[in-house]
Design a protein around this motif. Structure first.
Motif, PDB file in Angstrom:
ATOM      1  N   LYS A 242      -0.163   0.407 -10.268  1.00 11.15           N
ATOM      2  CA  LYS A 242      -0.289   1.878 -10.103  1.00 11.15           C
ATOM      3  C   LYS A 242      -0.964   2.438  -8.753  1.00 11.15           C
ATOM      4  O   LYS A 242      -1.734   3.163  -8.557  1.00 11.15           O
ATOM      5  CB  LYS A 242      -1.181   2.502 -11.465  1.00 11.15           C
ATOM      6  CG  LYS A 242      -0.861   2.426 -12.753  1.00 11.15           C
ATOM      7  CD  LYS A 242      -1.557   2.957 -13.701  1.00 11.15           C
ATOM      8  CE  LYS A 242      -1.242   2.906 -15.107  1.00 11.15           C
ATOM      9  NZ  LYS A 242      -2.017   3.300 -16.107  1.00 11.15           N
ATOM     10  N   ALA A 243      -0.447   1.487  -7.741  1.00 10.73           N
ATOM     11  CA  ALA A 243      -0.849   1.703  -6.499  1.00 10.73           C
ATOM     12  C   ALA A 243      -0.150   2.867  -5.814  1.00 10.73           C
ATOM     13  O   ALA A 243       0.595   2.628  -5.044  1.00 10.73           O
ATOM     14  CB  ALA A 243      -0.758   0.264  -5.491  1.00 10.73           C
ATOM     15  N   GLY A 244      -0.346   4.080  -6.371  1.00 13.48           N
ATOM     16  CA  GLY A 244       0.292   5.194  -5.993  1.00 13.48           C
ATOM     17  C   GLY A 244      -0.337   5.901  -4.649  1.00 13.48           C
ATOM     18  O   GLY A 244      -1.040   5.245  -3.931  1.00 13.48           O
ATOM     19  N   ASN A 245       0.107   7.339  -4.470  1.00 13.05           N
ATOM     20  CA  ASN A 245      -0.330   7.693  -3.325  1.00 13.05           C
ATOM     21  C   ASN A 245      -1.776   8.067  -3.051  1.00 13.05           C
ATOM     22  O   ASN A 245      -2.461   8.055  -2.095  1.00 13.05           O
ATOM     23  CB  ASN A 245       0.377   9.263  -3.086  1.00 13.05           C
ATOM     24  CG  ASN A 245       1.771   9.245  -2.647  1.00 13.05           C
ATOM     25  OD1 ASN A 245       2.178   8.143  -2.147  1.00 13.05           O
ATOM     26  ND2 ASN A 245       2.501  10.186  -2.935  1.00 13.05           N
ATOM     27  N   LEU A 246      -2.453   8.382  -4.063  1.00 14.43           N
ATOM     28  CA  LEU A 246      -3.737   8.679  -4.224  1.00 14.43           C
ATOM     29  C   LEU A 246      -4.668   7.682  -3.770  1.00 14.43           C
ATOM     30  O   LEU A 246      -5.615   7.762  -2.811  1.00 14.43           O
ATOM     31  CB  LEU A 246      -4.366   9.116  -5.576  1.00 14.43           C
ATOM     32  CG  LEU A 246      -3.818  10.386  -6.242  1.00 14.43           C
ATOM     33  CD1 LEU A 246      -4.320  10.847  -7.292  1.00 14.43           C
ATOM     34  CD2 LEU A 246      -4.121  11.526  -5.154  1.00 14.43           C
ATOM     35  N   VAL A 247      -4.448   6.452  -4.333  1.00 14.52           N
ATOM     36  CA  VAL A 247      -5.114   5.242  -3.918  1.00 14.52           C
ATOM     37  C   VAL A 247      -4.620   4.658  -2.480  1.00 14.52           C
ATOM     38  O   VAL A 247      -5.301   4.269  -1.705  1.00 14.52           O
ATOM     39  CB  VAL A 247      -5.021   4.052  -5.008  1.00 14.52           C
ATOM     40  CG1 VAL A 247      -5.651   2.915  -4.427  1.00 14.52           C
ATOM     41  CG2 VAL A 247      -5.565   4.596  -6.549  1.00 14.52           C
ATOM     42  N   GLY A 248      -3.297   4.835  -2.248  1.00 14.53           N
ATOM     43  CA  GLY A 248      -2.676   4.576  -0.911  1.00 14.53           C
ATOM     44  C   GLY A 248      -3.452   5.303   0.148  1.00 14.53           C
ATOM     45  O   GLY A 248      -3.673   4.849   1.512  1.00 14.53           O
ATOM     46  N   VAL A 249      -3.762   6.636  -0.180  1.00 12.36           N
ATOM     47  CA  VAL A 249      -4.757   7.472   0.954  1.00 12.36           C
ATOM     48  C   VAL A 249      -5.877   6.835   1.311  1.00 12.36           C
ATOM     49  O   VAL A 249      -6.189   6.682   2.402  1.00 12.36           O
ATOM     50  CB  VAL A 249      -4.895   8.720   0.151  1.00 12.36           C
ATOM     51  CG1 VAL A 249      -5.812   9.617   1.315  1.00 12.36           C
ATOM     52  CG2 VAL A 249      -3.512   9.502   0.245  1.00 12.36           C
ATOM     53  N   MET A 250      -6.482   6.108   0.241  1.00 10.90           N
ATOM     54  CA  MET A 250      -7.889   5.530   0.463  1.00 10.90           C
ATOM     55  C   MET A 250      -7.919   4.471   1.523  1.00 10.90           C
ATOM     56  O   MET A 250      -8.467   4.226   2.625  1.00 10.90           O
ATOM     57  CB  MET A 250      -8.379   4.857  -0.732  1.00 10.90           C
ATOM     58  CG  MET A 250      -9.327   5.836  -1.676  1.00 10.90           C
ATOM     59  SD  MET A 250     -10.755   6.457  -0.693  1.00 10.90           S
ATOM     60  CE  MET A 250     -11.624   4.899  -0.670  1.00 10.90           C
ATOM     61  N   VAL A 251      -6.666   3.513   1.645  1.00 10.52           N
ATOM     62  CA  VAL A 251      -6.348   2.356   2.483  1.00 10.52           C
ATOM     63  C   VAL A 251      -5.974   3.281   3.732  1.00 10.52           C
ATOM     64  O   VAL A 251      -6.413   2.764   4.857  1.00 10.52           O
ATOM     65  CB  VAL A 251      -5.511   1.710   1.890  1.00 10.52           C
ATOM     66  CG1 VAL A 251      -4.807   0.431   2.816  1.00 10.52           C
ATOM     67  CG2 VAL A 251      -6.088   0.897   0.592  1.00 10.52           C
ATOM     68  N   ALA A 252      -5.083   4.163   3.788  1.00 10.63           N
ATOM     69  CA  ALA A 252      -4.576   4.777   5.115  1.00 10.63           C
ATOM     70  C   ALA A 252      -5.822   5.355   5.575  1.00 10.63           C
ATOM     71  O   ALA A 252      -5.883   5.150   6.749  1.00 10.63           O
ATOM     72  CB  ALA A 252      -3.713   5.882   4.626  1.00 10.63           C
ATOM     73  N   VAL A 253      -6.733   5.884   4.981  1.00 15.37           N
ATOM     74  CA  VAL A 253      -7.972   6.416   5.759  1.00 15.37           C
ATOM     75  C   VAL A 253      -8.635   5.305   6.675  1.00 15.37           C
ATOM     76  O   VAL A 253      -8.943   5.576   7.798  1.00 15.37           O
ATOM     77  CB  VAL A 253      -9.157   7.076   4.733  1.00 15.37           C
ATOM     78  CG1 VAL A 253     -10.392   7.093   5.343  1.00 15.37           C
ATOM     79  CG2 VAL A 253      -8.497   8.201   4.097  1.00 15.37           C
ATOM     80  N   ALA A 254      -8.807   4.120   6.160  1.00 15.85           N
ATOM     81  CA  ALA A 254      -9.366   3.216   6.723  1.00 15.85           C
ATOM     82  C   ALA A 254      -8.423   2.514   7.997  1.00 15.85           C
ATOM     83  O   ALA A 254      -9.018   1.833   9.050  1.00 15.85           O
ATOM     84  CB  ALA A 254      -9.871   2.045   5.832  1.00 15.85           C
ATOM     85  N   LEU A 255      -7.206   2.566   7.889  1.00 18.92           N
ATOM     86  CA  LEU A 255      -6.277   2.163   8.818  1.00 18.92           C
ATOM     87  C   LEU A 255      -5.570   2.871   9.758  1.00 18.92           C
ATOM     88  O   LEU A 255      -5.351   2.631  11.007  1.00 18.92           O
ATOM     89  CB  LEU A 255      -5.455   1.183   7.927  1.00 18.92           C
ATOM     90  CG  LEU A 255      -5.885  -0.107   7.077  1.00 18.92           C
ATOM     91  CD1 LEU A 255      -4.917  -0.599   6.506  1.00 18.92           C
ATOM     92  CD2 LEU A 255      -6.689  -0.973   8.025  1.00 18.92           C
ATOM     93  N   LEU A 256      -5.018   3.948   9.200  1.00 19.68           N
ATOM     94  CA  LEU A 256      -4.121   4.627   9.947  1.00 19.68           C
ATOM     95  C   LEU A 256      -4.986   5.447  11.202  1.00 19.68           C
ATOM     96  O   LEU A 256      -4.459   5.320  12.425  1.00 19.68           O
ATOM     97  CB  LEU A 256      -3.246   5.722   9.326  1.00 19.68           C
ATOM     98  CG  LEU A 256      -2.365   6.762   9.952  1.00 19.68           C
ATOM     99  CD1 LEU A 256      -1.187   5.751  10.491  1.00 19.68           C
ATOM    100  CD2 LEU A 256      -1.616   7.709   9.116  1.00 19.68           C
ATOM    101  N   PRO A 257      -5.935   6.474  10.960  1.00 21.61           N
ATOM    102  CA  PRO A 257      -6.359   6.856  12.143  1.00 21.61           C
ATOM    103  C   PRO A 257      -7.032   6.203  13.428  1.00 21.61           C
ATOM    104  O   PRO A 257      -6.901   6.241  14.570  1.00 21.61           O
ATOM    105  CB  PRO A 257      -7.494   7.770  11.463  1.00 21.61           C
ATOM    106  CG  PRO A 257      -7.036   8.269  10.059  1.00 21.61           C
ATOM    107  CD  PRO A 257      -6.397   6.815   9.658  1.00 21.61           C
ATOM    108  N   PRO A 258      -7.646   5.081  12.877  1.00 21.64           N
ATOM    109  CA  PRO A 258      -8.357   4.007  13.715  1.00 21.64           C
ATOM    110  C   PRO A 258      -6.918   3.380  14.807  1.00 21.64           C
ATOM    111  O   PRO A 258      -7.096   3.312  15.983  1.00 21.64           O
ATOM    112  CB  PRO A 258      -8.888   2.987  12.945  1.00 21.64           C
ATOM    113  CG  PRO A 258      -9.428   3.538  11.914  1.00 21.64           C
ATOM    114  CD  PRO A 258      -8.203   4.319  11.481  1.00 21.64           C
ATOM    115  N   ASN A 259      -6.054   3.150  14.161  1.00 24.02           N
ATOM    116  CA  ASN A 259      -4.818   2.579  14.964  1.00 24.02           C
ATOM    117  C   ASN A 259      -4.466   3.685  16.066  1.00 24.02           C
ATOM    118  O   ASN A 259      -3.989   3.582  16.962  1.00 24.02           O
ATOM    119  CB  ASN A 259      -3.633   1.973  14.091  1.00 24.02           C
ATOM    120  CG  ASN A 259      -4.051   0.843  13.478  1.00 24.02           C
ATOM    121  OD1 ASN A 259      -4.369  -0.107  14.299  1.00 24.02           O
ATOM    122  ND2 ASN A 259      -3.953   0.791  12.276  1.00 24.02           N
TER     123      ASN A 259
END
Length: 343
Positions: A242-259
């Protein structure tokens, strides 16, 4: 009660021994029919908790003898006289057992289902590439506008959770081929985000004195906890597919903005800030992987075949040691106040 149907196609000469073994497992219903002159078909309706053990046995047999085929089919509805009579009793038992269920170990799908799910998320597809590209564009525009809402929107569409969690899952199984695919897919996503941020520096005046940018050019203790929580949430969601958008946002918070901050820093030639962003990206990736490896290990995910078991045991230990060493070295750099100066 969650049920699944296992269909096993068994060569006639091995049917008797395999049938005897399969009947030893707890099942709701069991059917046998002749699929062809060479093979028998066994259908077993079982509770989800029993699926992995049966599939492990069938996998071990299939690895030795040709002619075996196995299908796993989810069952949405199953009606029989016994199930209708037991429905009321089950409701009462479920109410009594709610507190006990909350105390049990993490529920998860079978290893075979998870492996199929993870393999799909580790592939570099056109859909993945386009979503990364679009999320990088939206995220960079959010940095330019210094808009929280726009940056959050970019995290919603960024499919970064799949390959990152797949990397940790592959490390647990010792599947180096899958590990390579997942790692390359993750690196591709990171590379696209950085390149988009660099290109945008050529066309837009980007103010670096914004909250969005400055917050991603240094590492704080809170970043460690954020990345660990993101990795844990992502891995638990993956266990239940169930790795949908809500949990995916958590991982993206840690990866997308720093990149994005890393790409902007490189585009402007701000090397000290680029180092800070790179350090943050590295810390976040390592902490997510560490958290996911630990969660997967605690749920008992492991291969069946002997060679894979040996490889996975080594891989699991080395992956945890490797990640711990990197996190420890990064912590020492932060707390000892060592700065890298660029001439």
């Amino acid at each position: 009660m969650s049920l699944q149907l296992i269909e096993a196609y068994i060569p006639n000469k091995h049917f008797e021994s395999v049938d005897e073994k399969l009947r030893e497992h707890t099942h709701t219903s069991y059917w046998v029919s002749s699929e062809s002159k060479e093979r028998m078909l066994v259908r077993i309706l079982v509770n989800t908790d029993e699926v992995e053990e049966i599939l492990n046995y069938l996998e071990s047999v299939s690895n030795v003898v040709d002619g075996f085929e196995t299908l796993l089919i989810p069952v949405r509805t199953y009606l029989s006289r016994s199930t209708l009579n037991e429905e009321t009793e089950e409701k009462e038992e479920n109410e009594q057992d709610e507190d006990e269920d909350d105390k049990t170990m993490l529920m998860r799908a079978s290893r075979h289902e998870l492996l199929t799910y993870v393999e799909k998320n580790s592939l570099t597809t056109l859909n993945y590439t386009l979503l990364i590209f679009l999320s990088a564009v939206v995220g960079t525009m959010g940095f330019i506008k210094d808009s929280d809402a726009v940056v959050i929107g970019s995290m919603v569409i960024a499919p970064l959770i799949g390959p990152v969690i797949a990397t940790a899952f592959a490390a647990i199984l010792g599947d180096y081929k899958l590990l390579g695919k997942a790692a390359l897919t993750s690196l591709l996503g990171v590379g696209i985000v950085i390149i988009i941020a660099i290109i945008f520096n050529m066309f837009f005046h980007i103010d670096i004195n914004t909250r969005q940018y400055l917050a991603r050019t240094e590492v704080t203790l809170s970043d460690f906890f954020l990345a660990l929580a993101a990795g844990g949430a992502g891995s638990i969601a993956t266990l239940n597919r169930k790795a949908g958008n809500l949990v995916g946002v958590m991982v993206a918070v840690a990866l997308l903005p720093p990149n994005i901050a890393l790409g902007m820093s490189i585009g402007k030639g701000l090397w000290p800030e680029a180092y800070g962003s790179f350090l943050l990206v590295t810390v976040n990736i390592m902490c997510i992987l560490l958290s996911a490896v630990i969660v997967f290990s605690l749920t008992g995910i492991r291969p069946v075949r002997w060679r894979e078991v040996q490889r996975a045991n080594v891989s699991r230990s080395l992956s945890i040691i490797f990640v711990l060493l990197i996190v420890a070295s990064l912590l020492s750099v932060i707390f000892l106040g060592q700065d890298i100066k660029f001439e």
